[in-house]
Design an enzyme around this catalytic site. Structure first.
Site, PDB file in Angstrom:
ATOM      1  CG  HIS A   1      -1.755  -1.036   1.060  1.00  0.00           C
ATOM      2  ND1 HIS A   1      -3.572  -0.612   0.388  1.00  0.00           N
ATOM      3  CD2 HIS A   1      -2.495  -2.439   1.205  1.00  0.00           C
ATOM      4  CE1 HIS A   1      -4.052  -1.837   1.129  1.00  0.00           C
ATOM      5  NE2 HIS A   1      -3.436  -3.194   0.866  1.00  0.00           N
TER       6      HIS A   1
ATOM      7  CG  ASP B   1       0.252   9.575   1.181  1.00  0.00           C
ATOM      8  OD1 ASP B   1      -0.310   7.906   1.584  1.00  0.00           O
ATOM      9  OD2 ASP B   1      -0.692   9.746   2.017  1.00  0.00           O
TER      10      ASP B   1
HETATM   11  P1  ADP Z   1      -2.996   6.802   6.067  1.00  0.00           P
HETATM   12  O1  ADP Z   1      -3.797   5.021   5.296  1.00  0.00           O
HETATM   13  O2  ADP Z   1      -1.723   7.071   5.649  1.00  0.00           O
HETATM   14  O3  ADP Z   1      -3.974   6.681   7.098  1.00  0.00           O
HETATM   15  P2  ADP Z   1      -5.268   7.934   3.227  1.00  0.00           P
HETATM   16  O4  ADP Z   1      -5.734   8.995   2.991  1.00  0.00           O
HETATM   17  O5  ADP Z   1      -4.893   7.083   2.446  1.00  0.00           O
HETATM   18  O6  ADP Z   1      -3.807   7.347   4.589  1.00  0.00           O
HETATM   19  O7  ADP Z   1      -6.191   6.644   4.213  1.00  0.00           O
HETATM   20  C1  ADP Z   1      -6.723   7.255   5.520  1.00  0.00           C
HETATM   21  C2  ADP Z   1      -8.137   7.418   6.322  1.00  0.00           C
HETATM   22  O8  ADP Z   1      -8.345   6.861   7.010  1.00  0.00           O
HETATM   23  C3  ADP Z   1      -9.035   7.270   5.099  1.00  0.00           C
HETATM   24  O9  ADP Z   1     -10.135   6.525   5.004  1.00  0.00           O
HETATM   25  C4  ADP Z   1      -9.668   8.859   5.350  1.00  0.00           C
HETATM   26  O10 ADP Z   1     -11.546   8.799   5.726  1.00  0.00           O
HETATM   27  C5  ADP Z   1      -9.716   8.000   6.975  1.00  0.00           C
HETATM   28  N1  ADP Z   1      -9.449   8.727   8.626  1.00  0.00           N
HETATM   29  C6  ADP Z   1      -8.273   9.838   8.678  1.00  0.00           C
HETATM   30  N2  ADP Z   1      -8.789  10.635   9.295  1.00  0.00           N
HETATM   31  C7  ADP Z   1      -9.773  10.035  10.148  1.00  0.00           C
HETATM   32  C8  ADP Z   1     -10.030  10.496  11.216  1.00  0.00           C
HETATM   33  N3  ADP Z   1      -9.998  11.724  12.186  1.00  0.00           N
HETATM   34  N4  ADP Z   1     -11.262   9.660  11.909  1.00  0.00           N
HETATM   35  C9  ADP Z   1     -11.554   9.210  11.115  1.00  0.00           C
HETATM   36  N5  ADP Z   1     -11.237   8.369   9.999  1.00  0.00           N
HETATM   37  C10 ADP Z   1     -10.107   9.031   9.420  1.00  0.00           C
HETATM   38  C1  G6P Z   2      -0.870   3.246   5.950  1.00  0.00           C
HETATM   39  C2  G6P Z   2      -0.637   1.904   6.644  1.00  0.00           C
HETATM   40  C3  G6P Z   2      -1.454   0.284   6.519  1.00  0.00           C
HETATM   41  C4  G6P Z   2      -1.756   0.333   8.477  1.00  0.00           C
HETATM   42  C5  G6P Z   2      -2.651   2.421   8.027  1.00  0.00           C
HETATM   43  C6  G6P Z   2      -2.906   2.923   9.550  1.00  0.00           C
HETATM   44  O1  G6P Z   2      -2.283   3.207   5.156  1.00  0.00           O
HETATM   45  O2  G6P Z   2      -0.221   1.641   4.495  1.00  0.00           O
HETATM   46  O3  G6P Z   2      -0.692  -0.866   6.813  1.00  0.00           O
HETATM   47  O4  G6P Z   2      -2.403  -0.305   8.196  1.00  0.00           O
HETATM   48  O5  G6P Z   2      -1.358   3.148   7.316  1.00  0.00           O
HETATM   49  O6  G6P Z   2      -0.983   2.564  10.380  1.00  0.00           O
HETATM   50  P1  G6P Z   2      -1.353   1.920  11.702  1.00  0.00           P
HETATM   51  O7  G6P Z   2       0.334   1.990  12.321  1.00  0.00           O
HETATM   52  O8  G6P Z   2      -2.254   2.296  12.923  1.00  0.00           O
HETATM   53  O9  G6P Z   2      -1.923   0.832  11.332  1.00  0.00           O
END
Ligand code: ADP
Ligand code: G6P
Length: 487
Positions: free
Chosen positions: A162, A371
């Protein structure tokens, strides 16, 4: 334990157990893009998801989610430190994100990473029926494909990363580079967000393993052909659209704007509190715009949602302290009584609340330094049913390759970022509508189902892995083995 024909293995289960205010155990949707993406599709299939439930030393029996079975893997305190906080999130995560934070190479973590990968592989092998497909996710479990090949030569093995795969010069820094590459190439199909990643892996396979490549997409490892390719992950577009148009969500969005003081314009960012997300650069840009009088607090309101993440890792604690200090400074300097310059929210929100926030934002600011994809950018576009709103998006997010009609920006260039924020704030409605229309139309045919269909039908050409997926509304234009096209 019942066996499944499709097994997903990810570090996290889609549910986290977190203590409720009264101390009772409460189940919550896990944070992050991986859980969001897979949770959206797997509820419709009789698959098993193998993963960690977020606790220490616990592997409770969990209820099924729809037809999806959950198989928890327990992690001890020592394992969490060495495997999750250590090798996965202090070595691989920073290195794979262009080393925007210095990767830590601690020799003690490797053995724990390997032992935990073995535990996940054994758990997956146990619940996979003969001839099943096992789909391994992300950098935490990079050794699992090879371990599975030894344990269960009868199964089909997929791996999807990912996060970005780094350029060879960076990957070469890893003390355990050969094992990590070999581990991942134990899969039959290795999927990435971007084609460049497959190219990097092909180069490294030749250099480190002496593995001949037939093309960027086919590498010969131990006499076996490993296929690779780009499969950009996406979101449940229909879910977000439906949420954003629900009357209670529309009302909530209106109330939010009212609570913000009915400003002329609202800027929004939603991130996990992670140094890859470029939050500090963004705060600098905004603070300078205020200092130079190019934006005014009463007229333009900033909302920054920053949900805490990986809080026991030193670099994340330091980041949180710095960001909170800077938000305090900006509010102290530019805010007024009842009118902060930045509304800073640390809480997790449910999907409907996020949809309301997206509805409220005139400009969505998504400026990671690096990202893999960034699903927040896609969620914002899906939530803008009326075609209004501007997306300012980093060139270094995987999503930029698809959402070309966003206001694309280099977040390292703070002056360029300031100019782009102003351009987006001042853009004409017709320009915004054209941009949003193009991005929405791309997303409609490149949703999470299209991603799952593209990956799983490339993993197994017979189509047996995709039988449970709904028929696409828009006919596919390319052969099944090819990823949804990047424009
Ligand atoms: P990452 O995987 O690095 O966290 P992404 O933008 O790809 O970044 O995905 C983040 C996911 O987490 C999205 O589906 C978003 O809606 C969710 N998210 C981000 N902030 C919050 C929050 N404060 N509460 C709930 N969901 C969240
Ligand atoms: C990114 C990574 C995921 C991970 C998520 C949240 O999206 O690619 O594998 O689950 O961040 O991070 P965490 O450490 O809370 O699982």
């Amino acid at each position: 334990m019942r066996q499944s024909s499709l097994v997903v293995v990810a570090n996290r289960l889609p549910l986290d157990d977190s203590a409720a205010p009264d101390g009772a155990c409460e189940w919550r949707r896990s944070p992050g893009g991986l859980a969001s993406a897979l949770h959206a599709i797997l509820q419709q299939t009789p698959a098993t998801w193998v993963g960690w439930n977020g606790g220490i030393d616990s592997a409770p029996t969990l209820p099924d989610i729809g037809t999806l079975r959950l198989r928890p893997v327990a992690l001890s305190e020592v394992e969490l430190r060495g495997y999750y906080e250590g090798f996965a999130n202090s070595t691989l995560w920073p290195l794979y994100h262009d080393a925007v934070e210095q990767p830590v190479f601690d020799r003690g973590w490797w053995e724990t990473y390997r032992a935990v990968n073995r535990r996940f592989a054994e758990a997956a092998a146990e619940v996979a029926e003969p001839g099943a497909a096992i789909w391994v996710q992300d950098y935490h479990l990079q050794l699992v494909p090879q371990l599975l090949r030894e344990l269960r030569p009868d199964v089909l093995i997929g791996f999807f990363l990912h996060v970005p795969f780094p350029p060879p010069e960076l990957f070469m820094q890893l003390p355990r580079r050969v094992e990590l590459l070999r581990g991942m190439l134990g899969a039959d199909l290795v999927g990435f967000q971007r084609p460049q990643a497959a190219h990097n892996v092909a180069q490294l396979a030749t250099k480190l393993l002496g593995a001949p490549t037939i093309s960027d997409d086919e590498i010969v490892v131990d006499g076996r052909i490993v296929r690779t390719g780009a499969f950009p992950v996406s979101i449940d577009v229909a879910e977000m659209q439906a949420l954003a148009t629900r009357p209670d969500v529309v009302n909530h969005a209106k109330q939010l704007r009212h609570s913000l003081g009915q400003p002329r314009r609202v800027l929004l960012s939603v991130d996990r509190l992670d140094y890859t997300k470029g939050i500090e650069h963004r705060l600098t840009a905004y603070s300078e715009l205020l200092r130079d009088g190019r934006v005014k607090v009463r007229d333009t309101v900033v909302v920054q949602v920053a949900v805490p993440s990986r809080e026991r890792v030193e670099s994340y604690r330091g980041l949180r302290d710095r960001i909170e200090g800077e938000v305090g400074r900006i509010n102290g300097e530019y805010g007024r009584v009842g009118e902060p310059a930045i509304h800073y929210l640390n809480q997790p929100f449910d999907r409907a609340d996020l949809a309301a926030l997206y509805q409220t934002a005139d400009v969505m600011v998504v400026t990671p330094l690096r990202d893999g994809m960034n699903l927040v950018a896609k969620e914002y576009v899906a939530a803008r049913e009326d075609g209004t709103g501007a997306l300012v998006l980093s060139e270094f997010a995987g999503a930029a390759a698809e959402l070309e009609d966003a206001f694309l920006v280099n977040p390292h260039d703070v002056d360029g970022l300031k100019d782009m924020l102003l351009r987006a704030l001042d853009a004409q409605p017709a320009d915004l509508a054209a941009r949003m229309g193009a991005m929405r139309s791309h997303l409609r045919s490149h949703d999470i189902l299209a991603w799952a269909r593209a990956y799983l039908s490339a993993l197994d050409h017979t189509g047996r892995l995709t039988e449970w997926l709904p028929i696409p509304a828009i006919p596919r234009q390319r052969p099944a083995a090819v990823t949804p096209p990047l424009r």
